[in-house]
Design a protein around this motif. Structure first.
Motif, mmCIF file in Angstrom:
data_model
loop_
_atom_site.group_PDB
_atom_site.id
_atom_site.type_symbol
_atom_site.label_atom_id
_atom_site.label_comp_id
_atom_site.label_asym_id
_atom_site.label_seq_id
_atom_site.Cartn_x
_atom_site.Cartn_y
_atom_site.Cartn_z
ATOM 1 N N TYR A 133 0.823 -1.193 0.000
ATOM 2 C CA TYR A 133 0.000 0.000 0.000
ATOM 3 C C TYR A 133 0.863 1.250 0.000
ATOM 4 O O TYR A 133 1.987 1.259 0.500
ATOM 5 N N ALA A 191 -10.492 4.568 3.109
ATOM 6 C CA ALA A 191 -10.885 4.491 4.529
ATOM 7 C C ALA A 191 -12.033 5.495 4.701
ATOM 8 O O ALA A 191 -11.823 6.705 4.588
ATOM 9 N N ASN A 215 -13.455 10.233 2.792
ATOM 10 C CA ASN A 215 -12.494 9.158 2.443
ATOM 11 C C ASN A 215 -11.139 9.520 3.049
ATOM 12 O O ASN A 215 -10.406 10.344 2.540
ATOM 13 N N GLN A 216 -10.839 8.888 4.156
ATOM 14 C CA GLN A 216 -9.568 9.152 4.837
ATOM 15 C C GLN A 216 -8.417 8.265 4.330
ATOM 16 O O GLN A 216 -7.302 8.372 4.828
ATOM 17 N N GLY A 217 -8.690 7.444 3.339
ATOM 18 C CA GLY A 217 -7.677 6.509 2.866
ATOM 19 C C GLY A 217 -6.789 7.103 1.784
ATOM 20 O O GLY A 217 -6.734 8.318 1.564
ATOM 21 N N ASP A 231 -12.761 5.377 -3.192
ATOM 22 C CA ASP A 231 -13.780 4.349 -2.984
ATOM 23 C C ASP A 231 -14.898 4.626 -3.980
ATOM 24 O O ASP A 231 -15.179 5.777 -4.335
ATOM 25 N N SER A 243 -15.624 -1.101 -1.736
ATOM 26 C CA SER A 243 -14.571 -1.518 -0.817
ATOM 27 C C SER A 243 -15.110 -2.058 0.484
ATOM 28 O O SER A 243 -14.438 -2.836 1.171
#
Length: 550
Positions: A332, A434, A460-462, A466, A535
């Motif tokens: 990642y 996330a 979206n904290q990733g 998504d 996701s």
């Protein structure tokens, strides 16, 4: 060609002096030595004798002249030799063969007592001197005749035969004197004496040298080398014989794969070798591959001499590098990935100055490296030094990427006399979404009959987007749907309000909705929200409590 020169022989008549003193007119001083030695003419006359004194000697026992083995006396100041008689002794002498000192080669002296007693033993001497500056050969003293004189013994002893009594002196060096001691007896009163002569016989000899030159050759090679290193070949050529070995040449046909200046044939001129001389000549060869190379060498001279060496061998070795990489296929974004490299030497030679060089792509961030790694021209280098045959070394680097995509790390291993080898590892860096789901009521508590608004926020904290994000709201029985607005449109089905899916929500992006409801009953209620996406197939749930009152 041999020629000879024979010295003429001349007899000298030497008489022993009697009491009457009839020994000539020359007198000596009291020391017994005359100032000039009278020289006879070879007639046998006693007129050349001299006496140490005219005074009649007293009667006494026979004088003993000390006797010694054959004496060699060499005078450094020319050849003017004269005996040194003691008291009561007389000396007579003559040059031979001419009687003239200037033209003679030998000088003969007799040293005798002036008088002796009848029947008593006495000693006397012959002194033979070489008065030339050359060596006289075959020198001999001959007793020609004797009167009233019986020789009892002599030192050295003479040879007696049909030719008479002869003392063989042999070689007589320049200005060298030999002394012969004689013991005799006179049996009658009166005169006693002898006649002696001396001769020589020189030979001229021609000598030529007979020689036998020989050849030997020893070939020496570097016993073990790397394929890329030169091989020194030395030829040691010697002449252990006598005489010169002329026009010596060394030849060698090298084995296949070994060349000197591109040729397998070696021919080296050595030149002339003197007796006992050795000479080294050398060449430098290169090998085209690994293995054992052996060959003999030969040497030959212009005179037909030949020699062959042994068959020395040189072993040619080379390192053979291999490199392998191990890394994870996927990682990642912003997470560490370690790349491990193993370099091995599978050859039979040492890989000196071995280096592993890494090429790091743009966007890759170095987190750490194993011992010895230093930055080098957009990459990293590891100095491993010597890598022995069969040995291996490991190096590693840890990277991370802030963007999605494939990160490829290439590595090249090099070493002295080794072909470079390379490898590459790739890791797919990808993001991960996330989702943060938040629900808040803007008015709380709410009086029955009044409205409140629920604000629904999806973040979206990733690190990856998504997709197909779907939000569903469940109203409690005490609330009634009024209106909705936001990122997508709503669909109302009783107490369930579903918003159309958000196609994609990028990292860090938000989607929000406002849902307006009316309080229709009194209670402590829970407003529920549920989220699913590509996701997150398992629903994400969030509730908000609201106090409804009258």
């Amino acid at each position: 060609m041999i020629s000879s020169m024979k010295g003429a022989r001349m007899a000298a008549a030497i008489l022993l002096a009697g009491i009457a003193g009839a020994m000539g007119a020359c007198e000596t001083n009291s020391s017994g030595r005359s100032s000039d030695l009278p020289i006879g003419v070879g007639s046998g006359s006693p007129s050349f004798l001299y006496k140490p004194s005219q005074r009649a000697p007293e009667h006494k026992p026979a004088v003993k002249v000390p006797t010694e083995p054959v004496k060699k006396v060499v005078y450094k100041n020319g050849c003017d030799y004269q005996p040194n008689p003691g008291p009561g002794m007389s000396v007579v002498g003559m040059p031979f063969p001419t009687g003239d000192r200037a033209t003679s080669a030998l000088l003969l002296h007799q040293v005798m007592p002036e008088q002796v007693r009848r029947g008593a033993e006495f000693n006397y001497q012959y002194h033979v001197t070489n008065i030339t500056q050359g060596t006289l050969q075959n020198v001999a003293l001959t007793l020609e005749s004797q009167s009233n004189l019986d020789v009892l013994s002599a030192n050295p002893a003479p040879m007696t035969g049909q030719g008479g009594t002869v003392w063989s002196i042999g070689e007589l060096g320049p200005c060298e004197t030999r002394v012969i001691d004689v013991t005799a007896v006179a049996d009658s009163v009166g005169s006693a004496g002898d006649c002696v002569s001396v001769s020589y016989n020189n030979s001229l000899c021609a000598v030529l040298n007979v020689v036998d030159p020989e050849l030997t050759i020893e070939k020496q090679v570097t016993p073990k080398v790397l394929k890329c290193d030169p091989i020194t070949i030395t030829y040691n050529v010697c002449n252990p014989g006598t005489g010169v070995a002329s026009g010596v040449v060394v030849r060698d046909t090298l084995p296949a794969g070994l060349t000197v200046n591109g040729s397998r044939n070696v021919e080296l001129p050595v030149g002339d070798l003197a007796a006992g001389e050795c000479r080294d000549v050398s060449v430098v060869a290169m090998a085209s591959g690994t293995g054992e190379y052996c060959s003999p060498a030969s040497a030959a001279s212009a005179g037909g001499l030949t020699a062959e060496s042994g068959t020395p061998c040189t072993v040619v070795v080379a390192p053979d590098l291999e490199i392998a990489c191990n890394a994870r296929d996927k990682q990642y974004i912003n997470r560490n990935a370690q790349y491990d490299f193993t370099v091995s030497n599978t050859g039979d030679g040492v890989s000196a100055n071995t280096v592993v060089s890494l090429n790091l792509p743009a966007g890759a961030e170095v987190v750490s490296a194993s011992a010895g790694g230093v930055p080098s021209q957009g990459g990293m280098a590891f100095q491993l030094g010597d890598l022995a045959p069969g040995a291996s070394r490991d190096v590693s680097v840890t990277l991370k990427s802030r963007v999605a995509g494939t990160i490829g790390v290439s590595a090249t291993a090099t070493g002295a006399c080794a072909d470079p080898v390379s490898t590459q590892c790739e890791t797919l860096y990808r993001g991960i979404p996330a989702i943060l789901l938040e629900v808040v009521d803007l008015v709380d508590p709410v009086e029955v009959g009044q409205q409140t608004t629920y604000r629904i926020t999806v973040t979206n904290q990733g690190s990856a987007a998504d997709t197909n994000i779907k939000v569903t709201c469940i109203l409690p029985d005490e609330e009634q749907f009024v209106s909705a607005s936001g990122a997508t449109s709503e669909r109302v089905n009783g107490q369930e309000i579903t918003f159309s899916p958000v196609a994609s929500l990028a990292p860090g992006a938000q989607a929000s909705w406002d849902l307006v409801v009316k309080a229709i009953g009194e209670n402590d209620v829970r407003f529920a929200v549920e989220l699913t996406s590509d996701s997150f197939t398992r629903p994400i749930r969030e509730t908000e409590s609201t106090n409804l009152y009258e």
